[in-house]
Design an enzyme around this catalytic site. Structure first.
Site, PDB file in Angstrom:
ATOM      1  N   SER A  66       3.993  41.924 -29.311  1.00 15.94           N
ATOM      2  CA  SER A  66       3.436  42.749 -28.172  1.00 15.94           C
ATOM      3  C   SER A  66       3.243  42.249 -26.755  1.00 15.94           C
ATOM      4  O   SER A  66       2.800  42.532 -25.707  1.00 15.94           O
ATOM      5  CB  SER A  66       2.197  43.591 -28.644  1.00 15.94           C
ATOM      6  OG  SER A  66       2.839  44.607 -29.233  1.00 15.94           O
ATOM      7  N   LYS A  69       5.155  42.961 -23.975  1.00 19.14           N
ATOM      8  CA  LYS A  69       4.838  44.202 -23.238  1.00 19.14           C
ATOM      9  C   LYS A  69       4.536  44.136 -21.796  1.00 19.14           C
ATOM     10  O   LYS A  69       5.111  44.879 -20.965  1.00 19.14           O
ATOM     11  CB  LYS A  69       4.043  45.066 -24.022  1.00 19.14           C
ATOM     12  CG  LYS A  69       4.420  45.535 -25.442  1.00 19.14           C
ATOM     13  CD  LYS A  69       3.352  46.170 -26.443  1.00 19.14           C
ATOM     14  CE  LYS A  69       3.816  46.487 -27.519  1.00 19.14           C
ATOM     15  NZ  LYS A  69       2.861  47.287 -28.226  1.00 19.14           N
ATOM     16  N   TYR A 191      13.954  46.980 -28.071  1.00 20.78           N
ATOM     17  CA  TYR A 191      12.219  46.903 -28.248  1.00 20.78           C
ATOM     18  C   TYR A 191      12.081  45.723 -29.406  1.00 20.78           C
ATOM     19  O   TYR A 191      11.520  44.788 -29.289  1.00 20.78           O
ATOM     20  CB  TYR A 191      11.789  47.964 -28.595  1.00 20.78           C
ATOM     21  CG  TYR A 191      10.251  47.963 -28.874  1.00 20.78           C
ATOM     22  CD1 TYR A 191       9.333  47.384 -27.897  1.00 20.78           C
ATOM     23  CD2 TYR A 191       9.810  48.161 -30.086  1.00 20.78           C
ATOM     24  CE1 TYR A 191       7.985  47.223 -28.433  1.00 20.78           C
ATOM     25  CE2 TYR A 191       8.395  47.767 -30.609  1.00 20.78           C
ATOM     26  CZ  TYR A 191       7.607  47.280 -29.809  1.00 20.78           C
ATOM     27  OH  TYR A 191       6.167  47.124 -30.027  1.00 20.78           O
ATOM     28  N   TYR A 243      -5.524  47.300 -27.186  1.00 21.74           N
ATOM     29  CA  TYR A 243      -5.372  48.361 -27.844  1.00 21.74           C
ATOM     30  C   TYR A 243      -6.860  49.246 -27.965  1.00 21.74           C
ATOM     31  O   TYR A 243      -7.516  49.267 -27.050  1.00 21.74           O
ATOM     32  CB  TYR A 243      -4.882  48.080 -29.328  1.00 21.74           C
ATOM     33  CG  TYR A 243      -3.549  47.562 -29.216  1.00 21.74           C
ATOM     34  CD1 TYR A 243      -2.543  47.940 -28.536  1.00 21.74           C
ATOM     35  CD2 TYR A 243      -3.320  46.254 -29.907  1.00 21.74           C
ATOM     36  CE1 TYR A 243      -1.109  47.453 -28.652  1.00 21.74           C
ATOM     37  CE2 TYR A 243      -1.982  45.765 -30.165  1.00 21.74           C
ATOM     38  CZ  TYR A 243      -1.018  46.510 -29.165  1.00 21.74           C
ATOM     39  OH  TYR A 243       0.153  45.962 -29.473  1.00 21.74           O
ATOM     40  N   VAL A 261       1.096  40.839 -32.675  1.00 22.17           N
ATOM     41  CA  VAL A 261       0.818  40.712 -34.093  1.00 22.17           C
ATOM     42  C   VAL A 261       1.400  39.580 -34.875  1.00 22.17           C
ATOM     43  O   VAL A 261       1.129  39.297 -36.108  1.00 22.17           O
ATOM     44  CB  VAL A 261       1.368  42.127 -34.750  1.00 22.17           C
ATOM     45  CG1 VAL A 261       0.421  43.216 -34.486  1.00 22.17           C
ATOM     46  CG2 VAL A 261       2.965  42.143 -34.639  1.00 22.17           C
TER      47      VAL A 261
END
Ligand code: GLU
Length: 449
Positions: A66, A69, A191, A243, A261
């Site tokens: 992530s 992103k 992705y 998050y 992660v």
């Protein structure tokens, strides 16, 4: 040993302090990630001058996950603009886990580009270009942020591909709401590939530093995205990057950040530095336990919280006086009386909005009411466009109020000063030295100028 090793020492101290933490475990929902060495712990920092510092396993490769992103969001903003991207993806913190079904009621838009739902859509927004498919553009863009060519860890990619049903389900769900720009299978495949791009903590710190430095990679000097795009990405990282732990992170650490992660974590000190950590064991929000602890401590120890600005950066106005106080002043007589009437304001450093306000205030304060004033910019290194307009407007106002204003501007920082001419019908006297400017003002007072 060099003096700058003190920076490396501080990273090493953080590493030593938290290397023994045993909480958390590496992600295993992507089976390949479970194979990571739980003891690996790297830290890296890159300054705005492109100086690189690291400690521990800062050159061990791992996959972006992530942490990709924000950079893909930056690419989408650069290619399509904020309005178009915002039609597809929101910018509200979801307060939910990374893989939540986070879709806005009514529009079906994912909440933001930092949660999986929004990231999958953002990736899907990147168009193919002639001779360059969307994924190659993504890979190339991430490489420019990192300052080197990157590649994909095919095993991690395959591992997520065969187990990534939740993300696939999310993509189908998003299509059902009408906010998936391409085929969901294709979107998720792209992705997963983007998440499997390999980096090191040093790469991540460089990528973070590029966002900190207004979109310019401080190591390569390349402008990767515009300053405006970098600022927007940082805004979304600040509110959504961690998050459901984003609010608490902003409260305690106070830096825009993004976790992944695989154990990577970046944080950005805007206009100051980019920092990254790598340590695979994760907490319940999917963030690196040691990385989180190290960056929280680092922020506290070095006073890096964004909202913490205890002191104004350097003083802008170094002197507000009258000319009789200067070493060059005549010691007595009529000449000295004239010098008592001349206000002098000396500024230094780089002048932005805040600094310009100080200079203008000082001009008002300087010298006797209505007397001439000299603004000395000899030690000013730069004047940005906002500050320039403010200074010229302020000087024009002084002149229109009947004060004689002169500037010491040996580097021509005030430009052609058309704005002053337009507003006052005259040119401001411009001098190379303070002595010359003061003499000119004194002569004008005496009626000779
Ligand atoms: N590829 C991971 C996923 O989509 C990324 C999640 C993360 O790093 O937070 O599940």
């Amino acid at each position: 040993m060099s003096a700058a090793d003190a920076v490396t020492d501080s990273l090493q101290n953080l590493r030593a302090q938290f290397a023994g933490v045993r909480e958390g475990r590496p992600a295993d929902y992507i089976p390949q990630l479970a194979l990571a060495d739980p003891d690996a712990f790297g830290l890296a920092l890159v300054s705005m001058d492109g100086h690189r510092y690291s400690a521990g396993e800062a050159e061990v490769p791992f996959t972006l996950q992530s942490v990709s992103k924000p950079f893909i969001y930056a690419l989408a903003l650069s290619l399509l603009g904020l309005d178009e991207v915002s039609r597809w993806v929101g910018a509200e913190p979801s307060g939910e886990a990374f893989n939540a079904i986070s879709l806005e009621p009514g529009t079906g838009r994912p909440a933001n580009a930092m949660v999986n739902a929004g990231a999958i859509v953002t990736t899907a927004l990147i168009p193919d270009a002639p001779g360059d498919d969307a994924f190659r553009r993504i890979l190339h863009c991430l490489g420019r942020f990192a300052g080197r060519e990157l590649d994909v860890d095919e095993e991690v990619f395959r591992s997520e591909s065969v187990t990534g049903d939740r993300n696939r389900a999310l993509a189908y769900l998003i299509r059902s709401t009408g906010t998936m720009p391409v085929d969901p299978v294709l979107a998720v495949d792209r992705y997963f590939r983007q998440c499997a791009i390999r980096v090191t903590a040093l790469d991540l710190a460089t990528m973070a530093a590029t966002l900190a430095y207004g979109g310019v990679n401080p190591v390569t000097g390349e402008q990767v995205v515009s300053a405006e795009v970098a600022a927007r990405v940082l805004a979304v990282m600040a509110t959504c990057g961690m998050y459901d732990g984003s609010g608490d992170w902003l409260l305690r650490v106070g830096l825009p950040a993004k976790s992944g992660v695989s154990g990577g974590l970046i944080a950005v000190g805007p206009a100051r530095f980019g920092v990254a950590t790598y340590s695979p064991p994760l907490d319940s929000t999917g963030g690196s336990v040691r990385g989180h602890a190290a960056l929280e401590t680092m922020s506290r120890r070095y006073g890096l919280h964004l909202m913490l600005n205890p002191a104004l950066p350097g003083s802008t106005v170094t002197l507000v006086t009258t000319a009789d106080d200067l070493p060059s002043a005549p010691s007595a007589g009529h000449e000295r009386v004239l010098h008592e009437q001349v206000g002098v304001v000396v500024a230094q450093g780089s002048i932005d909005f805040t600094a310009a306000e100080r200079v203008l205030y000082a001009l008002d304060e300087s010298g006797p009411d209505g007397g001439p004033v000299v603004l000395d910019l000899h030690d000013v290194t730069s004047v940005d466009s906002v500050a320039l307009a403010m200074l010229l407007t302020g000087l024009a106002r002084l002149v229109n109020d009947g004060r004689r204003a002169a500037v010491v501007d040996p580097n021509g920082l005030l430009g052609a000063m058309e704005l002053v001419r337009e507003r006052t019908g005259q040119d401001l006297p411009r001098h190379a030295t303070r002595v010359e400017a003061v003499e000119g003002s004194a002569r004008a007072l005496a009626g000779e100028g």
